[in-house]
Design an enzyme around this catalytic site. Structure first.
Site, PDB file in Angstrom:
ATOM      1  N   ASN A  85       0.803  -1.215   0.000  1.00  0.00           N
ATOM      2  CA  ASN A  85       0.000   0.000   0.000  1.00  0.00           C
ATOM      3  C   ASN A  85       0.842   1.275   0.000  1.00  0.00           C
ATOM      4  OD1 ASN A  85      -2.332   1.883   0.872  1.00  0.00           O
ATOM      5  ND2 ASN A  85      -0.916   1.971   2.609  1.00  0.00           N
ATOM      6  N   SER A 136      -2.035   0.025  -7.138  1.00  0.00           N
ATOM      7  CA  SER A 136      -1.607   0.882  -8.234  1.00  0.00           C
ATOM      8  C   SER A 136      -2.476   2.127  -8.184  1.00  0.00           C
ATOM      9  CB  SER A 136      -1.737   0.125  -9.559  1.00  0.00           C
ATOM     10  OG  SER A 136      -1.405   0.945 -10.658  1.00  0.00           O
ATOM     11  N   TYR A 150       4.256  10.100 -11.314  1.00  0.00           N
ATOM     12  CA  TYR A 150       3.375   9.148 -10.640  1.00  0.00           C
ATOM     13  C   TYR A 150       2.867   8.093 -11.619  1.00  0.00           C
ATOM     14  CZ  TYR A 150      -0.407   7.632  -7.484  1.00  0.00           C
ATOM     15  OH  TYR A 150      -1.242   6.909  -6.669  1.00  0.00           O
ATOM     16  N   LYS A 154       3.390   4.015 -11.635  1.00  0.00           N
ATOM     17  CA  LYS A 154       2.240   3.112 -11.536  1.00  0.00           C
ATOM     18  C   LYS A 154       2.050   2.287 -12.801  1.00  0.00           C
ATOM     19  CE  LYS A 154       0.913   4.158  -7.338  1.00  0.00           C
ATOM     20  NZ  LYS A 154       1.007   3.171  -6.236  1.00  0.00           N
TER      21      LYS A 154
END
Length: 286
Positions: A85, A136, A150, A154
């Site tokens: 997480n 994700s 980011y 991801k």
């Protein structure tokens, strides 16, 4: 979930990680709650108890990951579910994100969960059972303005997890990659999000306006992280868990639109892309 499991959660000191740990404890599971500052995790979750182990873990440290996995097995004897997480968000336009910041983003969001998974997989292989769930984002499937770092991290998570499935399936290990939309977590608070300083005149006005818009969304996102946490525990209890969980109505609609766009692009590529192979019927040298 029908029986108690040992659930290993990264980033449990705040945000969605806290909700996952709390919901797992409330459901009767044994929880390994990890964070860079374990004292904060203990304070957030309410101190030591028989079904809770709090241990230090900076996911960017392979040594921390190994130590946390060993601590989990020493305490509970096994690890049934790993929930990757922990993460952060370097916002900004590509030219205003430094190479060092880009590396930090990928180090945390991609190599971080890889470090933890690498430490936990030997335990799961020995058990011939386990489940790796990695958070994700819808930004892992859909590129967005102000999200290049980011999204890059991801998108990497997506490819890694989709391929990891084939590596570990023979040993009874499941994988799930999760793409949440906008949830009321702490991702947009200062400390989880690194905001850029305007450095290029062409971007300055857009940067200032976009930061203000993103900050205004904090605390107003439509998604409930406690409900997401419960959904993740439901998936962890499935005999055949989802390979990909798109979480939130906004994410589902966005991914549907992206899938349609990909299909349209595939068809649009057909005229140029369909016939690019070698023509073995043409004699050599002709």
């Amino acid at each position: 979930m029908n029986s108690s499991k040992v659930i290993f959660v990264t980033g449990a000191g705040r945000g969605l990680g806290t909700d996952i740990a709390r919901e797992a404890l409330a459901a009767g599971h044994q929880v390994v709650a990890t964070g860079r500052r374990p004292e904060e995790v203990e304070r957030t979750l309410g101190g030591p108890r028989d079904n809770l182990l709090v241990t230090k873990l900076d996911i960017t440290s392979p040594d921390d990951a190994e130590a946390a996995a060993h601590a989990a097995v020493d305490h509970f004897g096994r690890i049934d579910v790993l929930i990757n997480n922990a993460g952060n968000f370097f916002a900004g336009y590509f030219e205003e994100i430094t190479p060092e910041q880009m590396r930090q983003q990928i180090d945390t969001n991609l190599f971080g969960p890889m470090n933890v998974t690498r430490a936990v997989l030997p335990v799961m292989r020995k058990q011939r059972a386990g489940h790796v769930i990695t958070l994700s984002s819808s930004a892992g499937l859909i590129g967005q303005e102000f999200c290049v770092a980011y999204a890059a991290s991801k998108f990497g998570v997506e490819g890694w997890m989709e391929s990891l499935r084939y590596d570990v399936e023979p040993y009874g290990i499941h994988t799930t990659v999760v793409e949440p939309g906008f949830f009321r977590t702490e991702l947009l608070v200062d400390g989880s999000t690194i905001w850029p300083e305007p450095t290029i005149d062409d971007y300055a006005e857009r940067t200032t306006a976009t930061i203000a818009a993103w900050k205004s969304m904090n605390g107003r996102q439509t998604g409930d992280p406690a409900k997401l946490a419960r959904a993740l525990l439901t998936i962890a209890g499935q005999d055949k868990p989802l390979l990909r969980f798109i979480a939130g109505a906004d994410a589902i609609e966005g991914v549907r639109a992206k899938a349609e766009e990909l299909l349209a692009q595939a068809e649009a590529s057909r005229e140029l892309g369909d016939d690019l192979g070698y023509d073995d019927t043409v004699p050599a040298g002709s």
